[in-house]
Design an enzyme around this catalytic site. Structure first.
Site, PDB file in Angstrom:
ATOM      1  N   ALA A  64      10.182  47.804  35.819  1.00  0.00           N
ATOM      2  CA  ALA A  64       8.923  47.594  36.517  1.00  0.00           C
ATOM      3  C   ALA A  64       7.958  46.840  35.607  1.00  0.00           C
ATOM      4  O   ALA A  64       8.012  46.961  34.381  1.00  0.00           O
ATOM      5  CB  ALA A  64       8.316  48.937  36.909  1.00  0.00           C
ATOM      6  N   LYS A  65       7.082  46.052  36.202  1.00  0.00           N
ATOM      7  CA  LYS A  65       6.016  45.391  35.443  1.00  0.00           C
ATOM      8  C   LYS A  65       4.772  46.270  35.519  1.00  0.00           C
ATOM      9  O   LYS A  65       4.165  46.418  36.567  1.00  0.00           O
ATOM     10  CB  LYS A  65       5.726  43.998  36.004  1.00  0.00           C
ATOM     11  CG  LYS A  65       4.740  43.217  35.155  1.00  0.00           C
ATOM     12  CD  LYS A  65       4.511  41.824  35.702  1.00  0.00           C
ATOM     13  CE  LYS A  65       3.597  41.042  34.768  1.00  0.00           C
ATOM     14  NZ  LYS A  65       2.280  41.689  34.588  1.00  0.00           N
ATOM     15  N   TRP A  66       4.414  46.843  34.399  1.00  0.00           N
ATOM     16  CA  TRP A  66       3.328  47.816  34.341  1.00  0.00           C
ATOM     17  C   TRP A  66       1.984  47.113  34.265  1.00  0.00           C
ATOM     18  O   TRP A  66       1.816  46.135  33.541  1.00  0.00           O
ATOM     19  CB  TRP A  66       3.521  48.741  33.144  1.00  0.00           C
ATOM     20  CG  TRP A  66       4.819  49.469  33.232  1.00  0.00           C
ATOM     21  CD1 TRP A  66       6.035  49.055  32.774  1.00  0.00           C
ATOM     22  CD2 TRP A  66       5.037  50.721  33.872  1.00  0.00           C
ATOM     23  NE1 TRP A  66       7.001  49.972  33.090  1.00  0.00           N
ATOM     24  CE2 TRP A  66       6.419  51.007  33.758  1.00  0.00           C
ATOM     25  CE3 TRP A  66       4.204  51.623  34.529  1.00  0.00           C
ATOM     26  CZ2 TRP A  66       6.967  52.168  34.283  1.00  0.00           C
ATOM     27  CZ3 TRP A  66       4.756  52.785  35.046  1.00  0.00           C
ATOM     28  CH2 TRP A  66       6.123  53.041  34.922  1.00  0.00           C
ATOM     29  N   ASP A  82       3.070  46.080  39.132  1.00  0.00           N
ATOM     30  CA  ASP A  82       2.718  44.672  39.284  1.00  0.00           C
ATOM     31  C   ASP A  82       3.879  43.776  39.692  1.00  0.00           C
ATOM     32  O   ASP A  82       3.693  42.593  39.901  1.00  0.00           O
ATOM     33  CB  ASP A  82       2.166  44.192  37.932  1.00  0.00           C
ATOM     34  CG  ASP A  82       1.078  43.164  38.074  1.00  0.00           C
ATOM     35  OD1 ASP A  82       0.657  42.921  39.210  1.00  0.00           O
ATOM     36  OD2 ASP A  82       0.665  42.608  37.052  1.00  0.00           O
TER      37      ASP A  82
END
Length: 353
Positions: A23-25, A170
């Site tokens: 995941a894009k944090w 994100d």
């Protein structure tokens, strides 16, 4: 030794095959150095963040391996979602304020890469091996330190891309399995959501290089009919910046107050309490010139954006086209797509997908 800059990602339109996916944090990127009791939290630009997150520094000293360098993201969760506004509040000059916020809105650290362990530097070690070492090192880790979920299954990554946005994340980051760690190099890939919205242009700021457009000030009407400032559109070639000055010239307002511009009171501090107006002073702007040029809010443009942070665009929007067929009054918050809710705790509960 700190500072170390993180490895970065470049944007691509689709999730590429054959990689590791995470995941894009949406938080503060951080490189954490731990050597015994000493912990240094370095930011993306190399400056230390340690003083702003005292509760996290203490937790990292307890939960990370005795000597290590770990790449990850500092986040704050609120009501099951990441909350970037609350995270931003932590960058405050007063230690008393930082201490209070550390108690009220404690932060977490999501680890996703390992740069060194004990006496061994891992910068030249392939990602797949670094991930295995990180997973083992954090096998029994507990909150507020987390091991980021990761998978090599592209179908799982696609599902995450759709689901995780509801928890405030994100997008997806894709990393080649044989990738060494290269600070400050864009060798990974990020895939972010993109949506479009029709917005009203109500002003612009000049570019630092001269009397051409630097950024367009964008607005949406709320349920009460008030035009709220939702963000800016700023990425233009220099020729286009000059053209925009000419295109907007017929809309210029010599006296925004007398002519009834909806943001005419922007310079008054009290006006920002009940509405979103451009020019709000914050710890980020400091002494920066916040003045802008008012135009009559009569033109509509379509912009692309990734996601919302409350009632504003989280990042700079991208110009797509003018919309002469749309009335400004039709540009409301109601048009914005809301992602399906997804509890952040479910994201963090699955370490390996």
């Amino acid at each position: 030794m700190p500072p170390v800059k993180p490895m970065l990602a470049k944007s691509v339109a689709k999730i590429p095959p054959g990689m590791q996916y995470e995941a894009k944090w949406d938080g503060f990127r951080a490189i954490v150095h731990r050597d015994g009791a000493e912990v240094v939290i370095g930011s993306r630009n190399g400056k230390p963040l340690t003083r702003y997150f005292p509760e996290l520094a203490a937790a990292l000293a307890e939960r990370l391996p005795e000597r290590c360098v770990v790449d990850g993201e500092i986040v704050i969760a609120h009501e099951g979602r990441l909350d970037f506004d609350r995270l931003s509040e932590r960058i405050h000059p007063a230690a008393s304020r930082v201490k209070l916020l550390a108690e009220q809105t404690p932060s977490s650290f999501v680890a996703f890469d390992l740069l060194a362990l004990g006496d061994t530097a891992l910068l030249d070690t392939p990602l797949a091996e670094r991930r295995s070492l990180l997973a083992e090192a954090l096998r029994a880790v507990s909150p507020p330190v987390h091991l980021a979920p990761a998978t090599t299954d592209i179908d799982v990554a696609r599902r995450w891309f759709e689901q995780y946005e509801g928890a405030g994340l994100d997008g997806i980051v894709a990393k080649p399995l044989d990738l060494p760690y290269r600070p400050d190099a864009r060798l990974m890939y990020k895939i972010k959501h993109e949506r479009t919205a029709d917005v009203v242009i109500a002003g612009y700021r000049h570019h630092k290089s001269g009397p051409v457009v630097g950024s367009l000030l964008l607005g949406l009407f709320d349920a009460q009919g008030a035009l709220q400032h939702v963000g800016v559109c700023a990425a233009f070639p220099m020729k286009r910046r000059a053209e925009l000055i000419e295109e907007l010239a017929p809309l210029l307002m010599s006296d925004p107050v007398a002519e009834g511009h909806p943001w005419a009171a922007w310079a008054e501090e009290a006006a920002h309490e009940g509405a979103r107006l451009p020019g709000a002073v914050s710890r980020w702007t400091g002494k920066k010139d916040l003045s802008w040029v008012a135009v009559r809010p009569e033109r509509v443009l379509e912009v692309a954006y990734d996601h919302m942070e409350g009632d504003r665009f989280r990042h700079t929007a991208q110009f797509r086209r003018w919309r002469p067929d749309r009335a400004p009054s039709s540009c409301t918050y109601a048009q914005l797509e809301e992602p399906v809710g997804y509890d952040l705790a479910q994201v963090l509960s699955s370490k390996d997908g």
